[in-house]
Design an enzyme around this catalytic site. Structure first.
Site, short mmCIF file in Angstrom:
data_model
loop_
_atom_site.label_atom_id
_atom_site.label_comp_id
_atom_site.label_asym_id
_atom_site.label_seq_id
_atom_site.Cartn_x
_atom_site.Cartn_y
_atom_site.Cartn_z
N THR A 1 0.86 -1.19 0.00
CA THR A 1 0.00 0.00 0.00
C THR A 1 0.90 1.24 0.00
OG1 THR A 1 -1.72 1.26 1.16
CG2 THR A 1 -0.27 -0.11 2.53
N GLU A 2 0.55 2.22 -0.83
CA GLU A 2 1.47 3.32 -1.08
C GLU A 2 1.66 4.26 0.10
OE1 GLU A 2 -2.20 4.36 -3.73
OE2 GLU A 2 -1.25 2.58 -2.90
N ASN A 3 0.87 4.09 1.18
CA ASN A 3 1.14 4.91 2.36
C ASN A 3 2.21 4.29 3.26
OD1 ASN A 3 -0.94 2.98 2.82
ND2 ASN A 3 -1.43 3.94 4.77
#
Length: 225
Positions: free
Chosen positions: A54-56
């Protein structure tokens, strides 16, 4: 709404997610978009190891937590609570996007408003003059991830085809989509054309073409997934 959709023909959202999960190879690193794509994680076969990114800032994202066990500091990019599998790693947001931009993510599953027959993707804006910019990380994902899968309904809520000859909404990326998974079919983008890989039960080629603005390549053998 189109007649075929109103009759309830086709795969459900969970069945679309299952179809995608079955096409993800063992050992893949996968990023899931918000909405229907998030369901894919629940259908990965037990004999395959797939790491979700997940890009966070998390690699090794697990399934949603049980009710009451949510950790407000452990969320995905869509702000939904998630878990972390043993061995998961956390990192800075910038490092996460370096993974994306550097081509280290194998597959990304995204939703779409429109996909063209040559694989152009529009999934962030319908082009209204008063719409706020909201592209997020989608442009990074479609330009940096090796393979893009799309999960969506075949038609919009008003029955208009979402698979079109040419996108009329602002593009997220040009020629980036590999496969499209809808409630009616699985389609593969190949040399600017759309090959029919499989059709949902109760759907024949003529019906599928009727609900698709772009031209489809008829399968050599009629089958369903």
């Amino acid at each position: 709404m189109s007649e075929i959709i109103s009759k309830g023909v086709g795969w459900s959202r969970r069945e679309i997610a299952r179809n995608i999960a079955l096409d993800i190879p063992d050992g893949s690193i996968v990023n899931l978009g918000i909405g229907m794509p998030e369901l894919v994680a629940s259908f990965i076969p037990s004999d395959r190891e797939v790491l979700f990114h997940t890009e966070n800032g998390l690699l090794g994202m697990g399934p949603p937590p049980a009710a009451g066990a949510e950790d407000p500091e452990l969320i995905n990019a869509g702000k939904q609570p998630v878990t972390a599998i043993p061995g998961a790693s956390y990192f800075h947001h910038a490092d996460s996007f370096a993974m994306v931009r550097g081509g280290h993510i194998d597959i990304c599953v995204l939703g779409a408003m429109q996909v063209s027959q040559r694989g152009d993707l529009a999934n962030w804006s319908m082009g209204e003059d008063d719409a706020a910019p909201a592209v997020g990380g989608a442009m990074d994902l479609v330009s940096g991830v090796k393979t893009i899968f799309i999960a969506m309904t075949h038609c919009a809520s008003n029955g208009a085809p979402k698979i079109v000859e040419k996108c009329t909404y602002p593009l997220t990326g040009a020629g980036v989509v590999r496969r499209i998974y809808t409630d009616l079919a699985i389609l593969e983008v190949r040399e600017g054309a759309l090959d029919v890989v499989a059709m949902a039960p109760g759907v024949d080629f003529e019906t599928l073409q009727h609900h698709t603005q772009a031209s489809l390549v008829k399968p050599r053998v009629s089958r369903t997934a």
